[in-house]
Design a protein around this motif. Structure first.
Motif, PDB file in Angstrom:
ATOM      1  N   VAL A 213       9.158  -5.363  12.010  1.00  0.00           N
ATOM      2  CA  VAL A 213       9.003  -3.870  11.322  1.00  0.00           C
ATOM      3  C   VAL A 213       8.554  -3.035  11.705  1.00  0.00           C
ATOM      4  O   VAL A 213       7.502  -2.673  12.884  1.00  0.00           O
ATOM      5  N   GLU A 214       8.402  -1.962  10.802  1.00  0.00           N
ATOM      6  CA  GLU A 214       7.552  -0.617  11.242  1.00  0.00           C
ATOM      7  C   GLU A 214       6.829   0.249   9.933  1.00  0.00           C
ATOM      8  O   GLU A 214       7.016   0.440   9.308  1.00  0.00           O
ATOM      9  N   ASP A 215       5.847  -0.173  10.549  1.00  0.00           N
ATOM     10  CA  ASP A 215       4.827   0.496  10.140  1.00  0.00           C
ATOM     11  C   ASP A 215       4.382  -0.615   8.637  1.00  0.00           C
ATOM     12  O   ASP A 215       4.025   0.631   7.351  1.00  0.00           O
ATOM     13  N   ALA A 216       4.548  -1.708   8.447  1.00  0.00           N
ATOM     14  CA  ALA A 216       4.008  -1.981   7.176  1.00  0.00           C
ATOM     15  C   ALA A 216       2.772  -2.234   6.487  1.00  0.00           C
ATOM     16  O   ALA A 216       2.217  -2.625   7.106  1.00  0.00           O
ATOM     17  N   PHE A 217       2.043  -2.050   5.324  1.00  0.00           N
ATOM     18  CA  PHE A 217       1.230  -2.439   5.053  1.00  0.00           C
ATOM     19  C   PHE A 217       1.120  -3.622   4.253  1.00  0.00           C
ATOM     20  O   PHE A 217       1.865  -3.904   3.673  1.00  0.00           O
ATOM     21  N   VAL A 218      -0.400  -4.445   4.850  1.00  0.00           N
ATOM     22  CA  VAL A 218      -0.214  -5.475   4.245  1.00  0.00           C
ATOM     23  C   VAL A 218      -1.957  -5.951   4.336  1.00  0.00           C
ATOM     24  O   VAL A 218      -2.592  -5.928   4.935  1.00  0.00           O
ATOM     25  N   PRO A 219      -1.458  -6.383   2.862  1.00  0.00           N
ATOM     26  CA  PRO A 219      -3.236  -6.501   1.910  1.00  0.00           C
ATOM     27  C   PRO A 219      -3.486  -7.213   2.637  1.00  0.00           C
ATOM     28  O   PRO A 219      -3.424  -8.511   3.403  1.00  0.00           O
ATOM     29  N   GLU A 220      -5.073  -7.540   2.684  1.00  0.00           N
ATOM     30  CA  GLU A 220      -5.963  -9.273   3.604  1.00  0.00           C
ATOM     31  C   GLU A 220      -5.691  -9.897   2.994  1.00  0.00           C
ATOM     32  O   GLU A 220      -5.383 -11.005   3.117  1.00  0.00           O
TER      33      GLU A 220
END
Length: 407
Positions: A213-220
């Motif tokens: 994974v390279e700098d993925a946004f994961v919501p809370e």
């Protein structure tokens, strides 16, 4: 018995071993046995469970066993799920391993915030999730969630999945790396790549490749705190409040990796009996040797003992959750050890049968050898390393506090 008590018992029975649905699932697993065995060489050679097998598991309803009913699942007791896994592993341990660790994620997703389940199953409730829980990810808290990067190994069945559970510790100013801040992050396949590097001596068919994974946004809402799993008080319980979803996370997950070993040991015993019926040692048939007979009896007795222990432990935990009572920590410590020691015992018994089978057992193509190497490979999973769990259990027996929150 009151009418309400009888109704509760009837409802519990409908999800338990012995119910019509449970028997149907077990019969489906038995019926698949010859096919799984016939595909085992293909599974090993291609280093992944064949797509046809995954389709068969879907058709049989195996991935629905622990999935919430609101998403079309069966929400069966874990005893049913793991009994099916035992039968599958009897014929192909890699297939059972992937079934176990992938299908158990349908249980874990149920304890996430329900919005996560909607993200995964909103359009297709048959979508699957792989995992790698090692806390190796780099996490940066941002508004609304986290940025996640890293490389995780051993994501079994990842080629058949569209999402992944990945482990990491959320850093704080006071604690850059504190396992009390460990979380599972749910990431879609569009945000990661699979690195094909599964080259091993056993469990080749699990396809346990690396995930990057390279700098993925994961919501809370797509994260789950391990401490919530330990406390059996999860965001998903606001929607999924059945007793099944109040079990401790690790108690459910770890059975996925010891059950496959136990089922494979039964398969090895099946093979050992067949070898002993035809192999001759000098003028004598192998099956007439008292040592061989005693070994077969010991292995069978050990298999049944371990199966009963696993079922008994889940019976006790489900009784607590149905009653709305906490599962005693000292019991959870013992259950964790009971699970971890299974792989050790299976490897030892498999090795003794392999030795007793003679020189033919070490030839390439030997079913006994292939099963032995699969069981050997299963010991590499951290959940099957019995030593720290034995140490913790011994400490608790001597009056110390539990030191393991993964129980």
């Amino acid at each position: 018995m009151t009418t309400s008590s009888a109704a509760a018992l009837s409802a519990a029975d409908s999800y338990s071993l012995g119910s019509a649905r449970a028997e149907s699932l077990l019969e489906a697993a038995r019926a698949l046995g010859p096919t799984l065995r016939a595909r085992s060489a293909q599974c090993r050679a291609e280093r992944k469970v064949p797509a046809e097998t995954i389709a068969d598991f879907h058709a049989a309803g195996f991935f629905k066993m622990l999935q919430p009913e609101q998403w079309g699942g069966y929400a069966m007791d874990p005893q049913v799920f793991y009994s099916v896994g035992l039968e599958v592993a009897r014929h192909c341990m890699s297939s059972a391993w992937v079934l176990g660790v992938v299908a158990v994620h349908n249980w874990q997703l149920a304890v996430f915030d329900d919005r996560a389940a909607a993200d995964v199953w909103g359009e297709d409730p048959s979508v699957l999730i792989s995992s790698s829980y090692a806390p190796v990810g780099k996490v940066t808290p941002v508004e609304g969630g986290y940025r996640l990067s890293g490389r995780w190994s051993f994501s079994s069945g990842s080629e058949h999945c569209q999402w992944a559970f990945l482990g990491a510790v959320v850093p704080t100013a006071d604690a850059p790396f504190d396992m009390m801040n460990y979380r599972t992050f749910l990431v879609p396949a569009t945000e990661y790549r699979i690195v094909d590097n599964w080259d091993v001596v056993g469990l080749q068919g699990t396809g346990s490749h690396d995930i990057v994974v390279e700098d993925a946004f994961v919501p809370e809402h797509r994260t789950h705190r391990s401490i919530d799993g330990y406390k059996c008080d999860n965001p998903g319980n606001a929607v999924n409040d059945a007793p099944l979803y109040h079990l401790p996370f690790m108690q459910v997950f770890v059975r996925a990796v010891c059950t496959a070993s136990l089922g494979a040991l039964q398969g090895a015993l099946d093979d050992f009996v067949e070898v002993a019926k035809t192999r001759r040692v000098g003028p004598n048939i192998m099956s007439a040797d008292p040592t061989v007979r005693r070994l077969a009896a010991e292995v069978k007795g050990s298999i049944e003992e371990m199966k009963l222990t696993m079922l008994r432990n889940f019976d006790a935990m489900m009784n607590c959750t149905r009653a709305g009572e906490p599962i005693p920590v000292e019991d959870r410590v013992r259950y964790r050890y009971d699970s971890a020691v299974v792989a050790d015992r299976c490897l030892e018994l498999s090795g003794r049968m392999l030795k007793a089978a003679g020189s033919g057992g070490i030839r390439v193509g030997s079913d006994l050898l292939a099963r032995h190497l699969d069981i050997l490979a299963s010991q590499a999973h951290v959940a099957n390393n019995s030593l720290p769990f034995a140490d913790n259990m011994g400490a608790v027996l001597f009056g110390e506090e539990n030191r393991d929150f993964a129980v």
